[in-house]
Each structure stands twice: as structure tokens, then as C-alpha cells.
Design a protein around this motif. Structure first.
Motif, PDB file in Angstrom:
ATOM      1  N   LEU A 125       4.344   2.183   9.842  1.00 42.61           N
ATOM      2  CA  LEU A 125       5.693   1.628   9.983  1.00 42.61           C
ATOM      3  C   LEU A 125       6.652   2.198   8.945  1.00 42.61           C
ATOM      4  O   LEU A 125       7.743   2.683   9.275  1.00 42.61           O
ATOM      5  CB  LEU A 125       5.634   0.099   9.883  1.00 42.61           C
ATOM      6  N   LEU A 126       6.268   2.163   7.669  1.00 38.63           N
ATOM      7  CA  LEU A 126       7.157   2.649   6.611  1.00 38.63           C
ATOM      8  C   LEU A 126       7.258   4.170   6.616  1.00 38.63           C
ATOM      9  O   LEU A 126       8.282   4.719   6.204  1.00 38.63           O
ATOM     10  CB  LEU A 126       6.701   2.139   5.245  1.00 38.63           C
ATOM     11  N   ASP A 127       6.215   4.845   7.056  1.00 36.09           N
ATOM     12  CA  ASP A 127       6.317   6.304   7.209  1.00 36.09           C
ATOM     13  C   ASP A 127       7.410   6.648   8.209  1.00 36.09           C
ATOM     14  O   ASP A 127       8.192   7.578   7.998  1.00 36.09           O
ATOM     15  CB  ASP A 127       4.979   6.894   7.666  1.00 36.09           C
ATOM     16  N   TYR A 128       7.485   5.883   9.295  1.00 37.83           N
ATOM     17  CA  TYR A 128       8.523   6.116  10.306  1.00 37.83           C
ATOM     18  C   TYR A 128       9.900   5.780   9.747  1.00 37.83           C
ATOM     19  O   TYR A 128      10.857   6.558   9.896  1.00 37.83           O
ATOM     20  CB  TYR A 128       8.232   5.256  11.543  1.00 37.83           C
ATOM     21  N   VAL A 129      10.029   4.627   9.078  1.00 31.80           N
ATOM     22  CA  VAL A 129      11.327   4.179   8.562  1.00 31.80           C
ATOM     23  C   VAL A 129      11.841   5.102   7.462  1.00 31.80           C
ATOM     24  O   VAL A 129      13.026   5.438   7.413  1.00 31.80           O
ATOM     25  CB  VAL A 129      11.226   2.726   8.047  1.00 31.80           C
ATOM     26  N   LEU A 130      10.947   5.539   6.580  1.00 31.79           N
ATOM     27  CA  LEU A 130      11.354   6.319   5.406  1.00 31.79           C
ATOM     28  C   LEU A 130      11.204   7.831   5.592  1.00 31.79           C
ATOM     29  O   LEU A 130      11.423   8.597   4.657  1.00 31.79           O
ATOM     30  CB  LEU A 130      10.556   5.859   4.179  1.00 31.79           C
ATOM     31  N   GLY A 131      10.820   8.256   6.777  1.00 34.21           N
ATOM     32  CA  GLY A 131      10.800   9.681   7.073  1.00 34.21           C
ATOM     33  C   GLY A 131       9.637  10.452   6.491  1.00 34.21           C
ATOM     34  O   GLY A 131       9.721  11.671   6.324  1.00 34.21           O
ATOM     35  N   THR A 132       8.534   9.771   6.187  1.00 31.38           N
ATOM     36  CA  THR A 132       7.366  10.480   5.679  1.00 31.38           C
ATOM     37  C   THR A 132       6.288  10.635   6.751  1.00 31.38           C
ATOM     38  O   THR A 132       5.139  10.928   6.443  1.00 31.38           O
ATOM     39  CB  THR A 132       6.776   9.765   4.445  1.00 31.38           C
ATOM     40  N   ASP A 133       6.687  10.404   7.990  1.00 36.05           N
ATOM     41  CA  ASP A 133       5.769  10.725   9.088  1.00 36.05           C
ATOM     42  C   ASP A 133       5.960  12.193   9.452  1.00 36.05           C
ATOM     43  O   ASP A 133       6.702  12.923   8.798  1.00 36.05           O
ATOM     44  CB  ASP A 133       6.007   9.811  10.298  1.00 36.05           C
ATOM     45  N   VAL A 192       2.857  13.572   3.507  1.00 39.59           N
ATOM     46  CA  VAL A 192       3.140  12.819   4.727  1.00 39.59           C
ATOM     47  C   VAL A 192       2.115  11.699   4.877  1.00 39.59           C
ATOM     48  O   VAL A 192       1.029  11.744   4.298  1.00 39.59           O
ATOM     49  CB  VAL A 192       3.088  13.718   5.989  1.00 39.59           C
ATOM     50  N   TYR A 193       2.491  10.670   5.649  1.00 36.89           N
ATOM     51  CA  TYR A 193       1.608   9.570   6.017  1.00 36.89           C
ATOM     52  C   TYR A 193       1.007   8.860   4.802  1.00 36.89           C
ATOM     53  O   TYR A 193      -0.193   8.911   4.550  1.00 36.89           O
ATOM     54  CB  TYR A 193       0.499  10.060   6.955  1.00 36.89           C
ATOM     55  N   PHE A 194       1.866   8.146   4.083  1.00 34.89           N
ATOM     56  CA  PHE A 194       1.416   7.384   2.921  1.00 34.89           C
ATOM     57  C   PHE A 194       0.990   5.967   3.289  1.00 34.89           C
ATOM     58  O   PHE A 194       0.315   5.304   2.509  1.00 34.89           O
ATOM     59  CB  PHE A 194       2.541   7.297   1.877  1.00 34.89           C
ATOM     60  N   GLY A 195       1.407   5.480   4.443  1.00 33.81           N
ATOM     61  CA  GLY A 195       1.147   4.093   4.801  1.00 33.81           C
ATOM     62  C   GLY A 195      -0.143   3.898   5.557  1.00 33.81           C
ATOM     63  O   GLY A 195      -0.921   4.835   5.768  1.00 33.81           O
ATOM     64  N   PHE A 221       0.826  -1.205   0.000  1.00 34.21           N
ATOM     65  CA  PHE A 221       0.000   0.000   0.000  1.00 34.21           C
ATOM     66  C   PHE A 221       0.861   1.257   0.000  1.00 34.21           C
ATOM     67  O   PHE A 221       0.589   2.207  -0.739  1.00 34.21           O
ATOM     68  CB  PHE A 221      -0.939   0.010   1.210  1.00 34.21           C
ATOM     69  N   TYR A 222       1.890   1.276   0.843  1.00 35.76           N
ATOM     70  CA  TYR A 222       2.768   2.441   0.898  1.00 35.76           C
ATOM     71  C   TYR A 222       3.386   2.702  -0.475  1.00 35.76           C
ATOM     72  O   TYR A 222       3.398   3.843  -0.956  1.00 35.76           O
ATOM     73  CB  TYR A 222       3.865   2.221   1.936  1.00 35.76           C
ATOM     74  N   SER A 223       3.896   1.643  -1.113  1.00 33.99           N
ATOM     75  CA  SER A 223       4.554   1.799  -2.419  1.00 33.99           C
ATOM     76  C   SER A 223       3.586   2.292  -3.480  1.00 33.99           C
ATOM     77  O   SER A 223       3.875   3.250  -4.210  1.00 33.99           O
ATOM     78  CB  SER A 223       5.166   0.458  -2.852  1.00 33.99           C
ATOM     79  N   SER A 224       2.428   1.645  -3.575  1.00 36.82           N
ATOM     80  CA  SER A 224       1.461   2.040  -4.602  1.00 36.82           C
ATOM     81  C   SER A 224       0.921   3.439  -4.337  1.00 36.82           C
ATOM     82  O   SER A 224       0.701   4.219  -5.275  1.00 36.82           O
ATOM     83  CB  SER A 224       0.306   1.023  -4.664  1.00 36.82           C
ATOM     84  N   HIS A 225       0.759   3.792  -3.061  1.00 44.39           N
ATOM     85  CA  HIS A 225       0.243   5.112  -2.709  1.00 44.39           C
ATOM     86  C   HIS A 225       1.240   6.205  -3.087  1.00 44.39           C
ATOM     87  O   HIS A 225       0.869   7.240  -3.658  1.00 44.39           O
ATOM     88  CB  HIS A 225      -0.065   5.149  -1.208  1.00 44.39           C
ATOM     89  N   ARG A 226       2.514   5.972  -2.787  1.00 46.21           N
ATOM     90  CA  ARG A 226       3.527   6.967  -3.154  1.00 46.21           C
ATOM     91  C   ARG A 226       3.658   7.102  -4.673  1.00 46.21           C
ATOM     92  O   ARG A 226       3.837   8.208  -5.199  1.00 46.21           O
ATOM     93  CB  ARG A 226       4.883   6.598  -2.547  1.00 46.21           C
ATOM     94  N   ILE A 227       3.556   5.988  -5.375  1.00 43.52           N
ATOM     95  CA  ILE A 227       3.614   6.034  -6.841  1.00 43.52           C
ATOM     96  C   ILE A 227       2.446   6.845  -7.391  1.00 43.52           C
ATOM     97  O   ILE A 227       2.598   7.628  -8.332  1.00 43.52           O
ATOM     98  CB  ILE A 227       3.621   4.605  -7.423  1.00 43.52           C
TER      99      ILE A 227
END
Length: 256
Positions: A237-245, A230-233, A132-138
Motif C-alpha cells: 500500500l505505502l509503496d504505491y502511495v509513496l512511489g516506491t513500487d 523498491v518495495y519496502f512495505g 514496517f515500511y518506515s522502519s525498513h526505509r530507515i
């Protein structure tokens, strides 16, 4: 355990009464109704049935709230998207039936073991977050955003029905496939898949509800609809890891 024995006996009765294709199709439809439609309706009616509670927890002020006609329109779009998905689901089931193959998901009269259930559920939650995070960011890339994802962001103050208010391409690629692929690839039991899907449907209706009484989840997604970057996930979890929180100290710095 008496409860599990009763569940196992009832499940065996269902599979002895109905073929696995019917169980797959009808059961998945029932999960959608119970764990998405009912929560969505309750969230939308919260203003009427519990006005003081609604006022305390609503994130966006009244002037930003969508109109009744906009909410009704979102419901129509959601119904269209669900008809498309269930038509594809039915076509896939018919194709497998015609070829003499079992349904893509495992419809087994034996209940999954607790170990298998927890393992598949845990892996599915993590895999769904990544997909979801990947498809949402794309979908936030400029050409795709304008063509597909912009429709979902019409609601700058989300309501529960906006969780499936999307272009059909987005609905299938970002909403449906991240849910279905993990249990399918894991060859999970259909009951495990239904529990996983039910959890995710409640999660998405909640984070789009516009009410902040579930550990800040809805407030974070509101910020996504407000800021877009911000907040793509889903679970964060991935927002925290990848800095999009958007940590509180970062918010304070921006205000200063």
C-alpha cells in the motif's frame, strides 16, 4: 453457531486450566512454530517434494540460489533471534506477574465480538504496514544499512528462512515491534493478536520464499533484494502511495 460455541468452550477450558501468562507465552510460541517454521520448511523442501512445481514457480535461476550451508546458517540466526525475542517476552511476563499486573495483551475468557475482531485486525494490518515500511526505509539509510540491514540483504535470491535472517536490532525494531505494537495499543484480544501474527508470519515466509505463486508478492520482494530501492512495505500500500513500487510500464521504460 455450533463451531463458535465449541471454540468458546475450548477457550474457556484452556483459561480455566492455565494461567494467562502461560497461555500468552506458550500460545505465541505455538503460533510461531505453526505459521512460520512449518511454511519455511515446506518452501525449502519444495525442490525435493515437488520438483516440477518448484521449477515452474521459482523466481531466481539455480546459480543464484543459496547453498545448503547458507540456508542452515540462516536457520541458526533465526533461532538466535527467536530466543532473544522469547527471552524478552518471558521477562516482560514475569515482571508483570511479579507486580500483580495482567499480561500486556488482553487474555479474556470471552471471545472477541466479530465486529471487534475485524476492526482490530484491519487496523493492525494498516498500522503494521506503516511501521514496517518506515522502519525498513530507515534501515536503508547508509549508516544503518551498513551496521544492521546489510546482513538481511546477504540473500539476493531470498529463501523463506531469510525472512528472519537479520541483525537482532533489526529483527526487534522492524520485524517484531511492527507486529506487536498495533494489537497491544488497541488492547486487542489475544486470539485476535494470534490471528494477525499468524497472517503476517505466513506473509513474510511467502514473500521471502523465492516462489511466485501468490499474486506476485514474492516477485516484488525479490526485486527489493535485487535493487534495494523498491518495495519496502509488506502489503504494497505505502509503496504505491509513496512511489516506491515498480509498475510494469516503469520497468518497460527502463528496459528500453
Amino acid at each position: 453457531m455450533a463451531v463458535m460455541d465449541a471454540v468458546a468452550a475450548y477457550w474457556e477450558h484452556i483459561l480455566a486450566t492455565y494461567d494467562p501468562y502461560t497461555v500468552d507465552f506458550v500460545g505465541t510460541f505455538i503460533v510461531q512454530v505453526i505459521f512460520w517454521w512449518i511454511p519455511c520448511v515446506l518452501f525449502v523442501l519444495l525442490d525435493s517434494i515437488a520438483p516440477s512445481f518448484s521449477e515452474r514457480h521459482k523466481i531466481q535461476p539455480a546459480p543464484k540460489q543459496p547453498t545448503s550451508s547458507e540456508i542452515f546458517h540462516s536457520m541458526v540466526v533465526c533461532i538466535r533471534n527467536q530466543i532473544i525475542v522469547f527471552a524478552l517476552h518471558g521477562a516482560l511476563l514475569y515482571a508483570t506477574f511479579a507486580k500483580g499486573l495482567p499480561p500486556s495483551i488482553r487474555v479474556d475468557p470471552k471471545l472477541p465480538s466479530l465486529e471487534e475482531f475485524i476492526r482490530d485486525l484491519f487496523i493492525s494490518v494498516l498500522a503494521r504496514e506503516a511501521l514496517f515500511y518506515s522502519s525498513h526505509r530507515i534501515l536503508h539509510l547508509r549508516p544503518l544499512y551498513k551496521r544492521f540491514h546489510k546482513q538481511h540483504h546477504k540473500f539476493t535470491a531470498p529463501v523463506s528462512f531469510s525472512s528472519q535472517y537479520a541483525h537482532p536490532v533489526e529483527h526487534i525494531s522492524a520485524n517484531v515491534l511492527p507486529l506487536l505494537l498495533p494489537p497491544l495499543l488497541l488492547k486487542s484480544h489475544i486470539l485476535t493478536m494470534w490471528v494477525f501474527v499468524a497472517f503476517q508470519l505466513i506473509e513474510t515466509s511467502t514473500v521471502h520464499s523465492g516462489y511466485d505463486f501468490f499474486l506476485g508478492a514474492a516477485k516484488k520482494h525479490d526485486r527489493h533484494h535485487e535493487r534495494f530501492d523498491v518495495y519496502f512495505g509488506g502489503i504494497g500500500l505505502l509503496d504505491y502511495v509513496l512511489g516506491t513500487d515498480e509498475p510494469e510500464d516503469r520497468r518497460r521504460d527502463k528496459k528500453d
